[in-house]
Design a protein around this motif. Structure first.
Motif, PDB file in Angstrom:
ATOM      1  N   UNK A  61      51.285   4.494  68.251  1.00  0.00           N
ATOM      2  CA  UNK A  61      51.348   4.673  66.794  1.00  0.00           C
ATOM      3  C   UNK A  61      50.540   3.576  66.088  1.00  0.00           C
ATOM      4  N   UNK A  62      50.424   3.698  64.779  1.00  0.00           N
ATOM      5  CA  UNK A  62      49.619   2.740  64.004  1.00  0.00           C
ATOM      6  C   UNK A  62      50.127   1.319  64.173  1.00  0.00           C
ATOM      7  N   UNK A  63      51.435   1.131  64.051  1.00  0.00           N
ATOM      8  CA  UNK A  63      52.025  -0.197  64.205  1.00  0.00           C
ATOM      9  C   UNK A  63      52.822  -0.233  65.515  1.00  0.00           C
ATOM     10  N   UNK A  64      52.148  -0.569  66.591  1.00  0.00           N
ATOM     11  CA  UNK A  64      52.834  -0.651  67.877  1.00  0.00           C
ATOM     12  C   UNK A  64      53.780  -1.852  67.882  1.00  0.00           C
ATOM     13  N   UNK A  65      54.873  -1.712  68.606  1.00  0.00           N
ATOM     14  CA  UNK A  65      55.923  -2.732  68.603  1.00  0.00           C
ATOM     15  C   UNK A  65      56.037  -3.432  69.959  1.00  0.00           C
ATOM     16  N   UNK A 245      63.390 -17.870  61.139  1.00  0.00           N
ATOM     17  CA  UNK A 245      63.310 -16.929  62.259  1.00  0.00           C
ATOM     18  C   UNK A 245      62.661 -15.633  61.792  1.00  0.00           C
ATOM     19  N   UNK A 246      62.779 -14.581  62.588  1.00  0.00           N
ATOM     20  CA  UNK A 246      62.173 -13.275  62.325  1.00  0.00           C
ATOM     21  C   UNK A 246      60.656 -13.406  62.275  1.00  0.00           C
ATOM     22  N   UNK A 247      60.103 -14.031  63.293  1.00  0.00           N
ATOM     23  CA  UNK A 247      58.664 -14.140  63.468  1.00  0.00           C
ATOM     24  C   UNK A 247      58.412 -14.102  64.979  1.00  0.00           C
ATOM     25  N   UNK A 248      57.156 -13.894  65.363  1.00  0.00           N
ATOM     26  CA  UNK A 248      56.795 -14.014  66.769  1.00  0.00           C
ATOM     27  C   UNK A 248      57.249 -12.882  67.669  1.00  0.00           C
ATOM     28  N   UNK A 249      57.701 -11.759  67.090  1.00  0.00           N
ATOM     29  CA  UNK A 249      58.134 -10.635  67.916  1.00  0.00           C
ATOM     30  C   UNK A 249      57.103  -9.514  67.922  1.00  0.00           C
ATOM     31  N   UNK A 250      56.643  -9.116  66.728  1.00  0.00           N
ATOM     32  CA  UNK A 250      55.665  -8.039  66.600  1.00  0.00           C
ATOM     33  C   UNK A 250      54.438  -8.578  65.865  1.00  0.00           C
ATOM     34  N   UNK A 251      53.261  -8.345  66.421  1.00  0.00           N
ATOM     35  CA  UNK A 251      52.045  -8.967  65.903  1.00  0.00           C
ATOM     36  C   UNK A 251      51.721  -8.531  64.479  1.00  0.00           C
ATOM     37  N   UNK A 252      52.123  -7.332  64.089  1.00  0.00           N
ATOM     38  CA  UNK A 252      51.787  -6.832  62.758  1.00  0.00           C
ATOM     39  C   UNK A 252      52.737  -7.349  61.684  1.00  0.00           C
TER      40      UNK A 252
END
Length: 286
Positions: A61-65, A245-252
């Motif tokens: 998909x457009x925003x891969x996870x 927090x809530x950073x560094x998990x998904x590049x987008x």
């Protein structure tokens, strides 16, 4: 007043969790918004995402996870877990591939979930109804002796309610061992947030810092506090320390760690800012 210290450790998180807690509270980051909160008496887990379920769902998909960091521990290895707090039903916070193994490995563990997401929780966690504790904003519960949990409204990116009036997104103030922690869940600033949280006189704020971008919002991916907004919120509610927090998990949908580190040293940062890191133990004590 409680203060936060950081202790890097080598070895696995499983080994660290097995060590006794010598007073105070220990915290460990699981990635994204996930934390383990350990005291002498119980172990709480907040918003764990420890699978690749979203990578599977959005592949191509457009925003891969795809995960930017490996899960530090398998869900079944987190035990003994006494309580799990879930802030809302987005999969990186209410993940069946994480919550079902936790539930199976810890048959006495209960799950605090938004009343607005009770049906989703029943499906994704797969436990008997008595193991689910449904709450709405403004309610205070004591799910374990000596542990208080108060639900706070969250705006991700709006203050959404169900037709029945229940809030879809929550944060939690957690009171234990003489300390108060505020995990905001996914939120942006909204009128009244400071006034709701500041009376609790929290010692530590756990706040997302990935911000929000128009292209993501238009694609249905809600945003969060920016780093500057998170620091200002922590300051205004009177927290002496904040973990970003809530950073560094998904590049987008992340924040640059270097930006967080630079902010912690900036003169305009009036709260002790810590960047959430794996292999670091956060100790909250007098």
């Amino acid at each position: 007043m409680m203060s936060l210290s950081t202790v890097p450790f080598s070895g696995s998180l499983i080994e660290r969790l097995a060590a006794p807690t010598a007073g105070g509270i220990r915290l460990y980051w699981l990635g994204q918004a996930g934390f383990v909160i350990a005291t002498n008496r119980f172990r709480i887990v907040v918003d764990p995402y420890l699978s690749d379920s979203l990578a599977e769902k959005y592949r191509g998909k457009r925003f891969e996870h795809d995960r930017m960091m490996a899960a530090p521990v398998a869900p079944s290895a987190l035990g003994p877990v006494d309580l799990v707090l879930v802030t809302h039903q987005h999969t990186d916070h209410m993940d069946p591939q994480t919550l079902m193994p936790i539930a199976a490995a810890n048959p006495d563990c209960r799950f605090v979930v938004p009343r607005a997401a009770l049906a989703a929780a029943q499906e994704r966690i797969g436990v008997r109804p008595e193991r689910l504790v449904a709450v709405d904003a403004g309610e205070r519960i004591e799910p374990l002796a000596g542990l208080g949990v108060t639900a706070i409204r969250a705006a991700h990116e709006t203050l959404e309610r169900t037709p029945g009036g229940w809030h879809r997104f929550l944060g939690y103030v957690i009171a234990a061992e003489g300390a108060r922690l505020y995990h905001s869940g996914d939120t942006i600033p909204y009128e009244g947030l400071v006034e709701e949280v500041s009376p609790f006189r929290v010692d530590l704020a756990l706040l997302p810092v990935n911000g929000r971008r128009a292209e993501l919002t238009e694609a249905g991916i809600a945003g969060n506090l920016t780093l500057d907004e998170a620091c200002l919120l922590a300051e205004r509610i009177g927290a002496s320390d904040m973990i970003a927090h809530h950073y560094g998990m998904f590049a987008f949908n992340t924040e640059d760690p270097r930006v967080i580190d630079a902010k912690s040293a900036a003169a305009d940062c009036r709260v002790r800012l810590h960047r959430a890191k794996l292999s670091v133990e956060y100790r909250l004590s007098k």
